[in-house]
Design an enzyme around this catalytic site. Sequence first.
Site, PDB file in Angstrom:
ATOM      1  N   ALA A  47     -58.487   2.749 -24.596  1.00 56.78           N
ATOM      2  CA  ALA A  47     -58.983   1.626 -24.778  1.00 56.78           C
ATOM      3  C   ALA A  47     -59.675   1.253 -23.649  1.00 56.78           C
ATOM      4  O   ALA A  47     -58.907   1.338 -22.437  1.00 56.78           O
ATOM      5  CB  ALA A  47     -57.828   0.412 -25.302  1.00 56.78           C
ATOM      6  N   GLY A  48     -60.750   0.859 -23.470  1.00 62.16           N
ATOM      7  CA  GLY A  48     -61.968  -0.112 -22.685  1.00 62.16           C
ATOM      8  C   GLY A  48     -62.996   0.652 -22.997  1.00 62.16           C
ATOM      9  O   GLY A  48     -64.184   0.166 -22.586  1.00 62.16           O
ATOM     10  N   LYS A  64     -48.072   8.420 -30.359  1.00 65.64           N
ATOM     11  CA  LYS A  64     -48.796   8.025 -29.297  1.00 65.64           C
ATOM     12  C   LYS A  64     -47.957   6.372 -29.969  1.00 65.64           C
ATOM     13  O   LYS A  64     -48.070   6.871 -31.396  1.00 65.64           O
ATOM     14  CB  LYS A  64     -50.023   7.852 -29.766  1.00 65.64           C
ATOM     15  N   GLY A 120     -60.827  -1.974 -28.014  1.00 68.12           N
ATOM     16  CA  GLY A 120     -62.391  -2.282 -28.574  1.00 68.12           C
ATOM     17  C   GLY A 120     -63.647  -2.799 -28.444  1.00 68.12           C
ATOM     18  O   GLY A 120     -64.619  -3.232 -28.704  1.00 68.12           O
ATOM     19  N   ASN A 144     -62.052   5.789 -28.908  1.00 64.08           N
ATOM     20  CA  ASN A 144     -62.251   5.694 -30.312  1.00 64.08           C
ATOM     21  C   ASN A 144     -63.905   4.700 -30.450  1.00 64.08           C
ATOM     22  O   ASN A 144     -64.825   5.505 -30.594  1.00 64.08           O
ATOM     23  CB  ASN A 144     -61.170   4.880 -31.313  1.00 64.08           C
ATOM     24  N   THR A 145     -63.616   3.718 -30.257  1.00 66.04           N
ATOM     25  CA  THR A 145     -65.504   3.007 -31.343  1.00 66.04           C
ATOM     26  C   THR A 145     -66.264   2.994 -29.678  1.00 66.04           C
ATOM     27  O   THR A 145     -67.347   3.244 -30.950  1.00 66.04           O
ATOM     28  CB  THR A 145     -64.664   1.266 -30.418  1.00 66.04           C
TER      29      THR A 145
END
Lengths: 255, 255, 255, 255
Positions: free
Chosen positions: D185-186, D98, D159, D207-208
């Site tokens: 993301a988001g 990635k 994040g 992830n977050t």
Amino acid sequence: DAPLVVAGKEYKSRLIIGTGKYESYALNAEAARASGAEIVTVAVRRVNLTDPSQPKLTDFLDPEEFTYLPNTAGCFTAEDAVRTLRLAREAGGWKLVKLEVLGDQKTLYPDMRETLRAAELLISEGFEIMVYCSDDPIMARELEQIGCCAIMPLGAPIGSGLGIQNPVGIRIIKENANVPVIVDAGVGTASDAAIAMELGCDGVLMNTAIAEARDPVRMARAMKHAVEAGRDAYLAGRMPKKRYADPSSPLAGLI
Amino acid sequence: DAPLVVAGKEYKSRLIIGTGKYESYALNAEAARASGAEIVTVAVRRVNLTDPSQPKLTDFLDPEEFTYLPNTAGCFTAEDAVRTLRLAREAGGWKLVKLEVLGDQKTLYPDMRETLRAAELLISEGFEIMVYCSDDPIMARELEQIGCCAIMPLGAPIGSGLGIQNPVGIRIIKENANVPVIVDAGVGTASDAAIAMELGCDGVLMNTAIAEARDPVRMARAMKHAVEAGRDAYLAGRMPKKRYADPSSPLAGLI
Amino acid sequence: DAPLVVAGKEYKSRLIIGTGKYESYALNAEAARASGAEIVTVAVRRVNLTDPSQPKLTDFLDPEEFTYLPNTAGCFTAEDAVRTLRLAREAGGWKLVKLEVLGDQKTLYPDMRETLRAAELLISEGFEIMVYCSDDPIMARELEQIGCCAIMPLGAPIGSGLGIQNPVGIRIIKENANVPVIVDAGVGTASDAAIAMELGCDGVLMNTAIAEARDPVRMARAMKHAVEAGRDAYLAGRMPKKRYADPSSPLAGLI
Amino acid sequence: DAPLVVAGKEYKSRLIIGTGKYESYALNAEAARASGAEIVTVAVRRVNLTDPSQPKLTDFLDPEEFTYLPNTAGCFTAEDAVRTLRLAREAGGWKLVKLEVLGDQKTLYPDMRETLRAAELLISEGFEIMVYCSDDPIMARELEQIGCCAIMPLGAPIGSGLGIQNPVGIRIIKENANVPVIVDAGVGTASDAAIAMELGCDGVLMNTAIAEARDPVRMARAMKHAVEAGRDAYLAGRMPKKRYADPSSPLAGLI
């Protein structure tokens, strides 16, 4: 409030309007006056500015009264856009221009690499470039660094009327910028324009929202007020949002 | 645009503002003038209207200039509300009033059954009732049927500034109503007021959004323009939303 | 996670589905199994539960396998609703029922005063009442106080598929309630169901979103997972929202 | 549903998770298993994959069980990213990677020009590139044309947990793409993941949202179900939205 300053010139109005899709130049002119706009953007490849045998936009919107902002609508490569704006300069002496280099016909998203190439070349030739761009803060920063005099991120696809789709991106672009940030494309109704301004943007450009309203002149007036409202709300500093109610009046009264 | 007509009287402004939470009556008055409001609502149980030994709101906002709309903020039963408004009528001769009967202190939602009870009683005594209510179309219809002269659904909890939470309910209330529908509570910034008006509502009432802005006078002016913008946008008939882009200029140009 | 408990009975599934608008009882049954629902709601005035000469829903959805929840769809007065549920009790012995008393045909909003009247009467006759209601926290509190065993606020008009229109109202109802709160009506797709559960609700009831999907059985499975996802997300405690980015990896790396 | 195919390999799960911000490798592994993910992405510059004197991620997440997807988190130039991935290939033989080349530390937006440069170079060296990018459809098209095997537009800043900010841009990217589109993301909570999938995307990377939930393992399970729910809802074809109510049961009943 301080005036909007673009390329060294001051404007009281923060609304820029287009000149496409109107039924007539007369209606376009009437809407322009109702909107309070001081800048009108004109597609060099479409609008008749010079042929004396046909109706001319300039007969309806006096270039002494309005700042004409030639744009490159319909250009899909840097070369097309550069050629178009050189013609505009030759024809009308315009130096302050709006650059848009489109990526495809379905989305009318900007092609950012072609846009950057065209902007660099045009700036080296002495143009003042207001630039239609994506809502990507890194691209916006780059456009500012090469010398664009205004950054114009789309709020939603051109002509879609979907409203500000990505307030986070627009807000970040504005927070980072040292030149005016003007939302270009996506506004559908008055509250959309107010929202753009409440994010801190310096102005809004729109065409379809006015031209395709049932009553364009009234919508032009609505947009004038919406932009003023959003600007004032931004400067006034809005109340915080609260999870619960908060009484306007203390619950223990006088009586 | 036709004027707003409430209880037989015409108003040019469609914005009604409150008189709570301001630092001073002077600031309140300055904001009221900036807002263009012709009606100010006053909590009978809190605001000093009659004690000559203390500053009086009426010294700052002349009842000849503004329509005073006494309200029952802080009343949690029909009895409280009725008693409060009878006092208001005795003290100041006010017949046009804003009824609110609250259900609890945390949400400040209306207690609709108490509200209906109070409204019926007050109407039978000759009051003209503008009524704070939930966004329930069936309750709104009932309030109109018993004779309320304006329906005032909340857009969000009082003082929350969350914006119009339930546009569908508000729109349906407006479509069904034959008396003015005025969004009461929930507006946080200018675009919220514009959105309320774009739904077709006849007016907006707000207090905290102005009083708790960092600069209340400027926010008052923002709200004046936002209400005008939203009203004009509603009347002008907005463009349809589109899934894709739609060029302002035909893509085949002149050049 | 603890099971959902309604009227003293435990359920593993937090999804309740309807039995209207399906092409056939067979398809309805297949969707019900795919959804994992343990409760199905049935319009007493419409669904054939007893006529042996016609196809019967109970031949496809075994009352031993599913809890049948008779409802009063199509009832516009307390009297209608009470009579309908008495018939249901006589016909099938059902005591746990879903009460809905509608206010008009266009919005299908509940008539809350009739609903309260019917609920009180039915509770006095020994029914266990799950009650369709507006998103008004004060009305919800009242329904709980008179003894309803589940509060079922609408998320949007019945059959509209507009999604949860008033998350603030629903959240407040849930925070105040001591009986299960089940969002009833308004869900259009999977994320809507997840959002309802993320607000903390105890369950979701839907019909059209499944029955009118192009592939009802697959949508039923989607809803099963969406309800589980939203429930788990609520219990897991989501991350806070942030205005800016936050790197997953410290920007000073190992290399 | 067909499996997700990336670079010729099939995956049953459409959820890819990260390996940053967890309290321990053990917790990370437990969350990974609860999520059902078959691919985990690893910051080459941060995660210990090879130092035998320290705890190694590979001791907890077996590379035989999970596809390791090395990423270039923390790289701000094409050169950095290329060097990092060459190291990854040397160290672990990874070819499927990635790519992310960031534009600044505050927004963690991709620098799309550096990203394009790095992608071209890496593809010429035989890497299979899944690429983090802006939500700009023209850039996405370009990345596909140069041979990226998956397009990974951000839904909101890394994040931030703000949810899908620009559904229109994401939808258009997906409609135009012939390789998988994976929102990267988001996502902040389960419904965000469902919304991404309902737009038609092929997968979601996060992830977050898991690592910073109060209970990461439960949130991982929520995300598994949310992705499945959103995928099924997309494939099932949702009901149309309606302006008004639509009864589940015909209003003229049987009784």
